[in-house]
Design an enzyme around this catalytic site. Structure first.
Site, PDB file in Angstrom:
ATOM      1  N   ASP A  74       0.921  -1.198   0.007  1.00 28.52           N
ATOM      2  CA  ASP A  74       0.231   0.205   0.012  1.00 28.52           C
ATOM      3  C   ASP A  74       0.707   1.307   0.018  1.00 28.52           C
ATOM      4  O   ASP A  74       1.267   1.829   1.163  1.00 28.52           O
ATOM      5  CB  ASP A  74      -0.950  -0.097   1.188  1.00 28.52           C
ATOM      6  CG  ASP A  74      -1.944   1.109   1.247  1.00 28.52           C
ATOM      7  OD1 ASP A  74      -2.158   1.800   0.025  1.00 28.52           O
ATOM      8  OD2 ASP A  74      -2.745   1.212   1.993  1.00 28.52           O
ATOM      9  N   ALA A  75       1.435   1.508  -1.083  1.00 30.23           N
ATOM     10  CA  ALA A  75       2.229   2.650  -1.387  1.00 30.23           C
ATOM     11  C   ALA A  75       1.859   3.609  -2.074  1.00 30.23           C
ATOM     12  O   ALA A  75       2.389   4.967  -1.997  1.00 30.23           O
ATOM     13  CB  ALA A  75       3.476   2.281  -2.151  1.00 30.23           C
ATOM     14  N   LYS A  76       0.539   3.677  -2.921  1.00 27.42           N
ATOM     15  CA  LYS A  76      -0.070   4.990  -3.197  1.00 27.42           C
ATOM     16  C   LYS A  76       0.994   5.857  -4.315  1.00 27.42           C
ATOM     17  O   LYS A  76       0.892   6.948  -4.268  1.00 27.42           O
ATOM     18  CB  LYS A  76      -0.934   5.784  -2.375  1.00 27.42           C
ATOM     19  CG  LYS A  76      -2.054   5.023  -1.751  1.00 27.42           C
ATOM     20  CD  LYS A  76      -2.658   5.750  -0.648  1.00 27.42           C
ATOM     21  CE  LYS A  76      -3.820   4.840  -0.167  1.00 27.42           C
ATOM     22  NZ  LYS A  76      -3.249   3.972   0.867  1.00 27.42           N
ATOM     23  N   ARG A  77       1.916   4.803  -5.058  1.00 30.05           N
ATOM     24  CA  ARG A  77       2.674   5.850  -5.772  1.00 30.05           C
ATOM     25  C   ARG A  77       2.203   6.296  -7.127  1.00 30.05           C
ATOM     26  O   ARG A  77       0.793   5.796  -7.496  1.00 30.05           O
ATOM     27  CB  ARG A  77       3.772   4.713  -6.217  1.00 30.05           C
ATOM     28  CG  ARG A  77       4.670   4.493  -5.001  1.00 30.05           C
ATOM     29  CD  ARG A  77       5.253   5.561  -4.300  1.00 30.05           C
ATOM     30  NE  ARG A  77       6.602   5.124  -3.494  1.00 30.05           N
ATOM     31  CZ  ARG A  77       6.360   4.760  -2.280  1.00 30.05           C
ATOM     32  NH1 ARG A  77       5.320   5.045  -1.743  1.00 30.05           N
ATOM     33  NH2 ARG A  77       7.504   4.446  -1.574  1.00 30.05           N
TER      34      ARG A  77
END
Length: 275
Positions: free
Chosen positions: A91-94
């Site tokens: 869950d990095a939302k890059r």
């Protein structure tokens, strides 16, 4: 892990539970600080306690990045400890331009071999394309979020008469397939899942917001499930921080088991109605 394997795991366990490892070092039980790596030890015990009842783990990278190199070490050890038959999400939302996106894809699919990574599609197709080039890996795009700020942009009216989030989901779905792309849809927007399913009937949805954020598991399933379930419902704080003391792993197991039983009931009911 490919779509067939993920779907098979859901039906084998009668569960579509994703456990979120939002392992805030300030909230883990004090007795774990006797270990060299308390965050990893916390995660290890949570995984052992919950792996029978979930089909996915979501590691929120913010809680690891904030601890510097030690945090990244905790993340890596946690990732490799998760059983190979359980789906893993970074869950990095890059979300960045193409050549930077290539490096992010390498980070989360090679250096840290997750099955999937969460992404923001704001910068368009070239910021997502590098992730879709990996075989049997998944891009999980922000579709409709559950935070209060979602109203700032996601619900704005477009010239075509729809909402921004609807346009985003429809456009993004054209870049990939249901075999390599999922969407994040907040459980606190469960009533909107029916309309979203008209846009993307076959994609998997990663659904946060059940539990601590007040989302309804029953409504999420009612409005969002498709023929093969097509859901990963995430619960983080309600499970991993169910107890702040030495019983934290036992209470986490109890919470995960309770959710799994509810999910099994919903799946069984849907199957019965289909006959």
């Amino acid at each position: 892990m490919n779509r067939t394997e993920l779907t098979a795991a859901i039906h084998a366990k009668n569960s579509f539970l994703c456990v979120g490892l939002d392992s805030d070092i300030s909230k883990i039980p004090p007795h774990l600080f006797s270990f060299t790596d308390p965050v990893y030890e916390f995660n290890r015990q949570i995984i052992d306690a919950t792996k029978d009842f979930c089909v996915a783990y979501k590691i929120n990278t913010a809680f690891y990045e904030s601890c510097g190199t030690q945090g990244w070490e905790s993340l890596e050890k946690t990732l490799h400890y998760i059983p190979k038959d359980i789906f893993t999400i970074a869950d990095a939302k890059r979300g960045d331009i193409g050549n930077t996106a290539q490096q992010y894809a390498k980070t989360f699919f090679e250096t840290y071999p997750f099955d999937a990574v969460t992404l923001s599609p704001y910068m368009g197709e070239d910021s997502i394309r590098p992730f879709l080039e990996y075989k049997e890996k998944w891009a999980i795009l922000l579709g409709l979020t559950s935070n209060a700020g979602a109203k700032d942009f996601e619900f704005l009216q477009t010239q075509s008469g729809g909402k921004v989030y609807e346009e985003v989901i429809a456009k993004c779905a054209s870049w990939g397939t249901p075999d390599n792309m999922m969407f994040v849809i907040g459980a606190t927007r469960a009533e909107m899942l029916t309309d979203i399913r008209h846009i993307i009937p076959n994609h998997y949805l990663l659904v946060p917001g059940v539990g601590a954020q007040g989302g309804s598991l029953e409504k999420t399933f009612e409005y969002g499930a498709n023929g093969e379930v097509g859901l990963l419902v995430n619960s983080s704080r309600d499970i991993i921080f169910a107890d702040a003391g030495k019983r934290f792993n036992k209470e986490a197991r109890s919470k995960a088991h309770q959710l799994q039983k509810e999910m099994a009931g919903l799946m069984s009911k849907k199957q019965a109605l289909s006959y």
